[in-house]
Design a protein around this motif. Structure first.
Motif, PDB file in Angstrom:
ATOM      1  N   VAL A  43       0.848  -1.188   0.000  1.00  0.00           N
ATOM      2  CA  VAL A  43       0.000   0.000   0.000  1.00  0.00           C
ATOM      3  C   VAL A  43       0.884   1.238   0.000  1.00  0.00           C
ATOM      4  O   VAL A  43       1.748   1.400   0.873  1.00  0.00           O
ATOM      5  CB  VAL A  43      -0.937   0.013   1.222  1.00  0.00           C
ATOM      6  CG1 VAL A  43      -1.705   1.327   1.302  1.00  0.00           C
ATOM      7  CG2 VAL A  43      -1.909  -1.161   1.147  1.00  0.00           C
ATOM      8  N   LEU A  44       0.683   2.080  -0.990  1.00  0.00           N
ATOM      9  CA  LEU A  44       1.431   3.324  -1.097  1.00  0.00           C
ATOM     10  C   LEU A  44       0.457   4.493  -1.080  1.00  0.00           C
ATOM     11  O   LEU A  44      -0.619   4.415  -1.683  1.00  0.00           O
ATOM     12  CB  LEU A  44       2.245   3.372  -2.394  1.00  0.00           C
ATOM     13  CG  LEU A  44       3.214   2.221  -2.679  1.00  0.00           C
ATOM     14  CD1 LEU A  44       3.882   2.417  -4.026  1.00  0.00           C
ATOM     15  CD2 LEU A  44       4.257   2.112  -1.580  1.00  0.00           C
ATOM     16  N   THR A  45       0.826   5.559  -0.410  1.00  0.00           N
ATOM     17  CA  THR A  45       0.064   6.802  -0.457  1.00  0.00           C
ATOM     18  C   THR A  45       0.925   7.842  -1.154  1.00  0.00           C
ATOM     19  O   THR A  45       1.999   8.192  -0.656  1.00  0.00           O
ATOM     20  CB  THR A  45      -0.310   7.287   0.951  1.00  0.00           C
ATOM     21  OG1 THR A  45      -1.154   6.317   1.585  1.00  0.00           O
ATOM     22  CG2 THR A  45      -1.052   8.622   0.877  1.00  0.00           C
ATOM     23  N   GLU A  46       0.465   8.298  -2.302  1.00  0.00           N
ATOM     24  CA  GLU A  46       1.235   9.283  -3.066  1.00  0.00           C
ATOM     25  C   GLU A  46       0.786  10.696  -2.714  1.00  0.00           C
ATOM     26  O   GLU A  46      -0.412  10.983  -2.636  1.00  0.00           O
ATOM     27  CB  GLU A  46       1.086   9.032  -4.568  1.00  0.00           C
ATOM     28  CG  GLU A  46       1.697   7.714  -5.022  1.00  0.00           C
ATOM     29  CD  GLU A  46       1.747   7.569  -6.534  1.00  0.00           C
ATOM     30  OE1 GLU A  46       2.343   8.457  -7.187  1.00  0.00           O
ATOM     31  OE2 GLU A  46       1.173   6.590  -7.050  1.00  0.00           O
ATOM     32  N   ILE A  47       1.762  11.555  -2.482  1.00  0.00           N
ATOM     33  CA  ILE A  47       1.495  12.959  -2.178  1.00  0.00           C
ATOM     34  C   ILE A  47       2.289  13.829  -3.143  1.00  0.00           C
ATOM     35  O   ILE A  47       3.188  13.364  -3.833  1.00  0.00           O
ATOM     36  CB  ILE A  47       1.873  13.318  -0.719  1.00  0.00           C
ATOM     37  CG1 ILE A  47       3.383  13.096  -0.489  1.00  0.00           C
ATOM     38  CG2 ILE A  47       1.049  12.502   0.274  1.00  0.00           C
ATOM     39  CD1 ILE A  47       3.870  13.561   0.880  1.00  0.00           C
TER      40      ILE A  47
END
Length: 312
Positions: free
Chosen positions: A281-285
Motif C-alpha cells: 500500500v502506497l500513499t502518493e502525495i
C-alpha cells in the motif's frame, strides 16, 4: 531547481531552490520522478543522534526513482533515458550526500538498479529502502520456508517483509497496534494478527523481526521468541531500548541489528512487484506536501508507505 533542505534537528525542512547538479566521473544525474518518506525522516528532525551520519545541510530522501538525464565520464553500463532506482547505502544517500527530495539528483553509477517493466516509479522508490530493508532483514534473520516468523509493525516496511516471507514459505504472525490494517495483514499471508507480539508467546516463533523499533517492541520480542530464537532489530522509532538481559541470556536469544540491504534485495522486491504478487500500500502525495507527509508519519495516520511525486 526545487528542493527540500535539512539543516539540523528541531528545525523544519526548508523548501528552497538550489543549483542543478552535473554528472561527475562515474556518476549520473537522475531526473527524480518519485521519492519516499520514512520514519527516519521524522527521526532526523527529533533526535540529535542522527547527526553522526549526516553532512549538513543536505537534501533528504533516501528512496529515489527516476530517469537518467546525464551520464558522467567513464559510465558505460547506463544511458540517458534508463529508468532507475537508487540504492541508498552509498553516501549514504539523503544523509551524507543530497538525496531525492529535489528535482534532479546526482548518483553513483554503482548504486543504480534498473526498474523492470510493470513497476511504477512510486513502487520503485519504495523498493529502495522499505523494500530493501525489509528483505535484508529476512536475510539477516536467516528466514526460510517452514519457519514461524513474527513481524512487528505492518507499516511501510512490515507489509513488505511479511508478504515476501510468506511468498518464500514462512508462517507469518503479525503484531500491529492499528487494527484497521489487520485484514490487509491476513491478506498478505498472516496466520495470526494481534496488537502485541507477546500474544504469540505460546506459538514458539523461530524469528521475530521488529520493523517498528519503539523500545518496548524490542523488549517484548526478546521475551516472546522461542528459546535459541532470533530477534532482528530493524526499526528505529526510538534509538534506545531497555531490555531484559535475563530473558536474553537464559533464553539464549540472538539479538541482531539489520541495516539496509543490497542492490540484489531491491531487485528482488521489484521482481515480486512486477509479478503482481507484491502490492504494498502506497500513499502518493505532491512534492510540496512533504511536510504534511512528515506530520502523517508523526501522528500515525499515514497509510502504507508515503511517496512524493516529484515530477510526471
Amino acid at each position: 531547481m526545487k528542493a527540500w533542505m535539512f539543516h539540523t534537528t528541531h528545525q523544519p525542512f526548508e523548501r528552497t531552490d538550489i543549483p542543478e547538479p552535473t554528472a561527475g566521473p562515474g556518476k549520473v544525474v537522475v531526473d527524480v520522478k518519485a521519492a519516499g518518506l520514512c520514519h527516519s525522516d521524522v527521526g532526523i528532525l527529533e533526535d540529535e543522534g542522527w547527526l553522526a551520519i549526516m553532512d549538513t545541510p543536505v537534501v533528504p530522501g533516501h528512496e529515489t526513482a527516476g530517469v537518467i538525464s546525464e551520464v558522467g565520464e567513464g559510465v558505460t553500463d547506463w544511458k540517458v533515458g534508463d529508468k532507475v532506482a537508487v540504492w541508498p547505502m552509498i553516501g549514504p544517500f539523503g544523509y551524507g550526500v543530497n538525496g531525492g527530495w529535489e528535482a534532479r539528483a546526482e548518483a553513483d553509477a554503482e548504486q543504480l538498479v534498473r526498474i523492470p517493466e510493470g513497476v511504477s516509479f512510486a513502487q520503485a522508490a519504495a523498493a529502495t529502502d522499505a523494500g530493501m530493508t525489509s528483505v535484508g532483514a529476512l536475510s539477516t534473520g536467516g528466514v526460510k520456508a517452514g519457519q514461524k516468523v513474527g513481524i512487528i509493525g505492518f507499516g511501510g516496511l512490515g507489509q513488505i517483509g511479511a508478504r515476501v516471507a510468506h511468498l518464500e514459505g514462512a508462517e507469518i504472525y503479525v503484531a500491529e497496534v492499528n487494527e484497521s490494517v489487520w485484514d490487509r495483514a491476513k491478506e498478505a499471508g498472516a496466520v495470526k494478527v494481534a496488537k502485541d507480539i507477546s500474544e504469540f508467546k505460546d506459538d514458539e516463533l523461530d524469528v521475530i523481526i521488529d520493523y517498528a523499533g519503539f523500545g518496548t517492541t524490542t523488549a517484548a520480542a526478546i521475551e516472546t521468541v522461542r528459546r535459541e530464537g532470533v530477534v532482528v532489530q530493524v526499526g528505529m522509532g526510538k534509538l534506545e531500548a531497555t531490555i531484559s538481559t535475563n530473558a536474553l541470556i537464559l533464553g539464549k536469544v540472538s539479538l541482531i541489528g539489520s541495516n539496509g540491504g543490497s542492490k540484489e534485495d531491491i531487485a528482488s522486491v521489484m521482481k515480486w512487484m512486477a509479478s503482481g504478487e507484491l502490492k504494498p500500500v502506497l500513499t502518493e502525495i505532491d512534492f510540496e506536501e512533504i511536510p504534511e507527509g512528515i506530520k502523517m508519519l508523526q501522528d500515525g495516520t499515514a497509510k502504507g508507505r508515503l511517496v512524493a511525486k516529484v515530477a510526471e
